[in-house]
Design a protein around this motif. Structure first.
Motif, PDB file in Angstrom:
ATOM      1  N   ASN A 575       1.035  46.221 -12.206  1.00  0.00           N
ATOM      2  CA  ASN A 575       0.013  45.352 -12.804  1.00  0.00           C
ATOM      3  C   ASN A 575      -0.979  46.155 -13.642  1.00  0.00           C
ATOM      4  N   VAL A 576      -1.384  47.321 -13.135  1.00  0.00           N
ATOM      5  CA  VAL A 576      -2.427  48.105 -13.794  1.00  0.00           C
ATOM      6  C   VAL A 576      -1.851  48.974 -14.916  1.00  0.00           C
ATOM      7  N   LEU A 577      -0.689  49.597 -14.673  1.00  0.00           N
ATOM      8  CA  LEU A 577      -0.142  50.569 -15.626  1.00  0.00           C
ATOM      9  C   LEU A 577       0.914  49.980 -16.560  1.00  0.00           C
ATOM     10  N   GLY A 578       1.652  48.969 -16.104  1.00  0.00           N
ATOM     11  CA  GLY A 578       2.686  48.366 -16.940  1.00  0.00           C
ATOM     12  C   GLY A 578       3.996  48.203 -16.210  1.00  0.00           C
ATOM     13  N   GLU A 579       4.863  47.351 -16.762  1.00  0.00           N
ATOM     14  CA  GLU A 579       6.124  47.033 -16.101  1.00  0.00           C
ATOM     15  C   GLU A 579       7.137  48.171 -16.155  1.00  0.00           C
ATOM     16  N   HIS A 580       6.843  49.218 -16.933  1.00  0.00           N
ATOM     17  CA  HIS A 580       7.754  50.364 -16.952  1.00  0.00           C
ATOM     18  C   HIS A 580       7.721  51.125 -15.639  1.00  0.00           C
ATOM     19  N   VAL A 581       6.690  50.905 -14.826  1.00  0.00           N
ATOM     20  CA  VAL A 581       6.560  51.615 -13.554  1.00  0.00           C
ATOM     21  C   VAL A 581       7.660  51.159 -12.605  1.00  0.00           C
ATOM     22  N   GLU A 607      -8.273  53.695 -13.389  1.00  0.00           N
ATOM     23  CA  GLU A 607      -6.992  53.106 -12.988  1.00  0.00           C
ATOM     24  C   GLU A 607      -6.795  53.193 -11.485  1.00  0.00           C
ATOM     25  N   ILE A 608      -7.139  54.333 -10.893  1.00  0.00           N
ATOM     26  CA  ILE A 608      -7.025  54.468  -9.436  1.00  0.00           C
ATOM     27  C   ILE A 608      -7.911  53.446  -8.744  1.00  0.00           C
ATOM     28  N   ALA A 609      -9.129  53.274  -9.250  1.00  0.00           N
ATOM     29  CA  ALA A 609     -10.049  52.295  -8.649  1.00  0.00           C
ATOM     30  C   ALA A 609      -9.484  50.882  -8.749  1.00  0.00           C
ATOM     31  N   ASP A 610      -8.873  50.550  -9.900  1.00  0.00           N
ATOM     32  CA  ASP A 610      -8.295  49.214 -10.064  1.00  0.00           C
ATOM     33  C   ASP A 610      -7.118  48.998  -9.121  1.00  0.00           C
ATOM     34  N   ILE A 611      -6.304  50.018  -8.942  1.00  0.00           N
ATOM     35  CA  ILE A 611      -5.147  49.912  -8.043  1.00  0.00           C
ATOM     36  C   ILE A 611      -5.612  49.703  -6.608  1.00  0.00           C
TER      37      ILE A 611
END
Length: 882
Positions: A575-581, A607-611
């Motif tokens: 969700n945070v980084l993209g569907e390529h993950v 990003e870490i905080a959002d995850i």
């Protein structure tokens, strides 16, 4: 004209109507053979069934198996793009009989399909048989009506197949197609059989014998059939073209390559387009099956394939990364037959793009080195092995890419020299290579699996179990009993302890079997055998006894929490980084989470905080975990995430956790296939905290995290550090960062002042008084020993001294912590007269060091003994004086 997709479907439908079970293609990473890098033949997934180690679920099977040949002895990489039929990736159509039918039926099936369903004229076909296989020879005459002149007897390994030095083996028969008189070449068995006129389209293997170590052969009790028809080859025949690259699939891929590059696939450019089309297929399928580019094992083969294609894109003049822009065309063409391509779409595109970006950063510099080496050679010359190794080691050029470029220029490569330079890396690679993870005792576990069937796992519902001891292994060997003090592996018919799998650590526990026992680990063997590593505390037990076991409750509870948290983490990362993950590996136990995933840059603090926020939000939902059992296809169609490269059984467990954040869309937060143990509600996880993040390989990141009380304890420790710093600085905890920033600014200002004072002191003469140069052999030299000056500070000082000397050499030895740093610089007019690198090397050697590096006008080195600084300068003076 039938497309390759239609030909594939026709083949599978034909055999399905003949009571063959249609088996989906296995992943390219072998599941049952640690000796193979990749599945390279259609029969590989059935190997254990042919050897009798596993019982086939159906006596007949058919498949279209994806295969890769680009490493080891099955390596077609060098020929791809330059011949009509070589590929790194290909599809092998096959039908298989596990003791159900034999030669007559196999030949009849093949002939009716080729001449009936496919409509190939019998007049353009011929068969080969093994030299003494009279039975097959007669069957071709009887079933196909072929005259003896079109049935060739072939001796040697070409028409006799074996699985190895021992084991099942047998003669082959092959079907050949005649491309016509306008194509040079003769039929198989003739002197000019290597021409392209007659092409093999189908090979039928008759597994008839068992070969012993002494070479003797006995008849198998259940002779079997293994056939292989290359889809690309038969596609060329049915589409009326001579080259596989002229079939519909390759025409579409090459057309996309032409459009993206603006270069037609004609003349000298045609091979480059063919390489790109072929390598796009193999690269995309390998990525979809979980392989990522790296410098060893399967990842290195993938990187070789990708970079060879990317080099050809560069040759075609592509200014920007190309491969990822062609992937959608491939997915459109083949995604219907291989849905894993669509599921991995984002990962394929991202991996191709990032790898090409990385390669392009080094391509120019590498080609400059190659051009320099090639420029010294005449036509037919040999590129030194040391150059090829530097291209590989420094610039990431696989050897075959260097060979490819050399061939384009009429050169060769010193392979022996390259291999000599590579010897150390190859040995290290062998030490690291673990194949598919199979253990040395795999054959014994497979035998037990055949004898007893799978372990009944009752641990989803219970924490205790009582089972019958089916086998005991000590030091990998079966034994009848175990006694006090023994450490053994125990197989039960039923257990509540989870066997390590899917990244979840095996359970620990304790129990009773005529005495106390403890279980330190539970592993999984032969797919679904749960094996317990048992320490016998007292008493003893034997095969056939009962053993009662109970799970360590604290271990199980925290392991479940951590495992469920990884599913939430995976969803949050996407969700945070993209569907390529995509998940690239994990290890979850009662202590912590380690989760590897595909991503090409470090995670920011935001990003870490959002995850973390997403995961903890789902935890606070306290939503029930829902687990359903269904067919893999149904689960994936329902939106469940599957791991790339995994082979799933007839049924899978589907875990649903949490609720999505969009109030307008009633979607769950996480849905994945998983056979592990999990919490009953998301709230049971308690708390989630990421404690570290970093890279583990190109394009692969790793997150480590804690949950529950372990996460709270970690946060308490961090808070304690903040409180201690606040007390030390006499500020509130919230003001500690500002205070640290102020101190850092103050330290930098002081360091700048100190550096300036050192510079002034050095220019004022250092240990030798005024900075007046001396003259040696007609060359001016400023030579100084500078106390308290590190290596980084010497370069700007050398530049200032060069201004003072005007024309000459500057030699500086900086002393810090008892060690010495050497810098030698020469003014521009000294070019050809002195070599700074040689002077620096002389100084370092005189001071007990190993050497120095640099250019003729500037070089640096270091030595362990600063007390020999003057000896180092003396060595420079001696070198200048000749």
């Amino acid at each position: 004209m039938a497309s390759l997709n239609q030909i594939r479907s026709t083949f599978l439908d034909y055999f399905a109507k003949a009571d063959h079970r249609v088996v989906p293609s296995a992943p390219l990473v072998p599941q049952n053979d640690p000796t193979l890098l990749f599945v390279n033949a259609g029969m590989v997934p059935f190997k254990n069934m042919f050897t009798g180690v596993e019982t086939p679920p159906h006596p007949r099977a058919t498949s279209s198996q994806k295969c890769v040949r680009a490493g080891g002895k099955h390596n077609d990489l060098d020929n791809v793009g330059y011949t009509a039929r070589h590929h790194t990736f290909f599809e092998m159509l096959g039908n298989f009989s596990f003791g159900d039918y034999f030669k007559a039926e196999a030949i009849e099936f093949a002939w009716k399909l080729v001449t009936g369903e496919f409509g190939i004229s019998p007049d353009r076909l011929m068969a080969t048989v093994y030299v003494d296989d009279d039975e097959a020879f007669d069957l071709w005459k009887k079933i196909a009506g072929l005259p003896e002149s079109r049935i060739a007897r072939i001796a040697g390994s070409d028409n006799f197949w074996s699985m190895g030095d021992t084991g099942p083996c047998g003669p082959c028969t092959e079907i050949f197609f005649d491309h016509g008189e306008d194509v040079p070449g003769g039929p198989p068995g003739s002197p000019d059989q290597d021409g392209d006129r007659w092409v093999e389209i189908w090979n039928l293997v008759f597994m008839q014998f068992e070969q012993a170590a002494d070479g003797t052969r006995t008849n198998l009790p259940k002779p079997s059939i293994d056939t292989g028809m290359g889809l690309e080859r038969v596609g060329a025949v049915l589409q009326g073209v001579h080259s596989n690259y002229d079939t519909d699939l390759f025409r579409a891929l090459i057309a996309a390559s032409e459009e993206a590059t603006g270069v037609r696939a004609e003349g000298d450019e045609a091979p480059s387009h063919r390489v790109i089309a072929d390598h796009l297929r193999s690269s995309s399928f390998l990525i979809a099956d979980g392989v990522t580019p790296s410098n060893e094992g399967r990842g290195y083969v993938l990187r070789r394939i990708m970079r060879r294609a990317m080099r050809h894109a560069h040759l075609l003049g592509a200014k920007e990364p190309l491969m990822h822009r062609l992937a959608p065309t491939l997915i459109e063409q083949m995604g219907g037959a291989y849905p894993e391509l669509g599921r991995a779409r984002a990962a394929i595109i991202d991996t191709l793009e990032q790898e090409e970006i990385r390669f392009r950063t080094t391509l120019g510099r590498g080609m400059t080195l190659f051009d320099e080496a090639a420029g010294k050679l005449g036509q037919g010359g040999m590129v030194p092995g040391a150059t090829a190794f530097t291209l590989y080691d420094t610039y990431g050029f696989p050897l075959d890419l260097t060979e490819d470029e050399a061939r384009r220029r009429g050169l060769s490569v010193d392979i022996e020299g390259f291999e000599a330079a590579m010897a150390e890396q190859r040995e290290r690679g062998k030490a690291n290579w673990k194949g598919s993870g199979q253990q040395a005792s795999a054959a014994e576990w497979l035998r037990l699996r055949e004898q007893h069937g799978p372990t009944r796992f009752v641990g989803y519902e219970a924490d205790e179990s009582k089972g019958t001891i089916l086998a005991i292994l000590k030091d990998g060997q079966p034994v009848d009993a175990a006694e006090a003090g023994d450490e053994v592996d125990v197989l039960l018919d039923e257990t509540a302890l989870y066997g390590e799998g899917g990244g979840q650590a095996g359970d620990q526990g304790a129990g009773w079997a005529n005495g106390m026992v403890t279980v330190s680990d539970t592993t999984r063997q032969a797919g679904d055998l749960f094996v317990h590593r048992v320490h016998v505390g007292s008493g003893g037990f034997k095969v056939g006894d009962q053993m009662s076991l109970s799970v360590n409750p604290a271990w199980r509870k925290q392991t479940r929490a951590n495992h469920s948290a990884t599913h939430l983490l995976h969803a949050a990362l996407r969700n945070v980084l993209g569907e390529h993950v995509t998940q690239k590996g994990q290890m979850v136990d009662a202590e912590r989470i380690r989760f590897d995933f595909s991503h090409n840059s470090a995670l920011s603090e935001a990003e870490i905080a959002d995850i973390e926020a997403e995961v903890n939000t789902v935890i606070l939902q306290n939503a029930p975990a829902r687990i359903e059992t269904m067919a893999p296809e149904a689960a994936i169609a329902a939106g469940a995430m599957a791991l790339f490269g995994e082979k799933y059984g007839d049924e899978v467990r589907v875990l649903t956790l949490g609720e999505g954040f969009d109030p307008m869309e009633a979607k769950p937060y996480s849905v994945e296939l998983c056979g592990g143990t999990h919490v009953e509600r998301t709230g049971d996880i308690g708390l989630f905290k990421i404690v570290s993040e970093g890279g583990v390989a190109a394009g692969i990141r790793r997150v480590e995290a804690l949950t529950g009380n372990a996460a709270r304890a970690w946060l308490d420790d961090q808070a304690g550090v903040a409180r201690r710093l606040a007390r030390e600085f006499k500020v509130q905890p919230a003001d500690v960062p500002a205070r640290v920033e102020a101190l850092q600014s103050s330290v930098k200002a002081l360091e700048k002042q100190v550096a300036e004072l050192k510079k002034q002191a050095a220019l004022g003469g250092g240990s030798g008084g005024a900075a007046a140069p001396e003259e040696i052999g007609g060359i001016k030299l400023i030579a100084r020993v500078l106390d308290g000056v590190g290596g980084k500070e010497l370069r700007p000082l050398a530049e200032d001294f060069k201004k003072q000397v005007g024309s000459g050499v500057v030699a500086l030895v900086g002393l810090s912590d008892g060690k010495a740093a050497v810098t030698v610089a020469a003014t521009p007019d000294m070019a050809g007269k002195v070599n700074a690198a040689e002077l620096a090397k002389a100084a370092v050697l005189a001071m007990g060091g190993q050497g120095a590096g640099g250019k003729p006008d500037f070089a640096q080195g270091g030595a362990p003994d600063g007390s020999k600084a003057e000896e180092g300068l003396a060595a420079i003076r001696q070198a200048l004086g000749g």
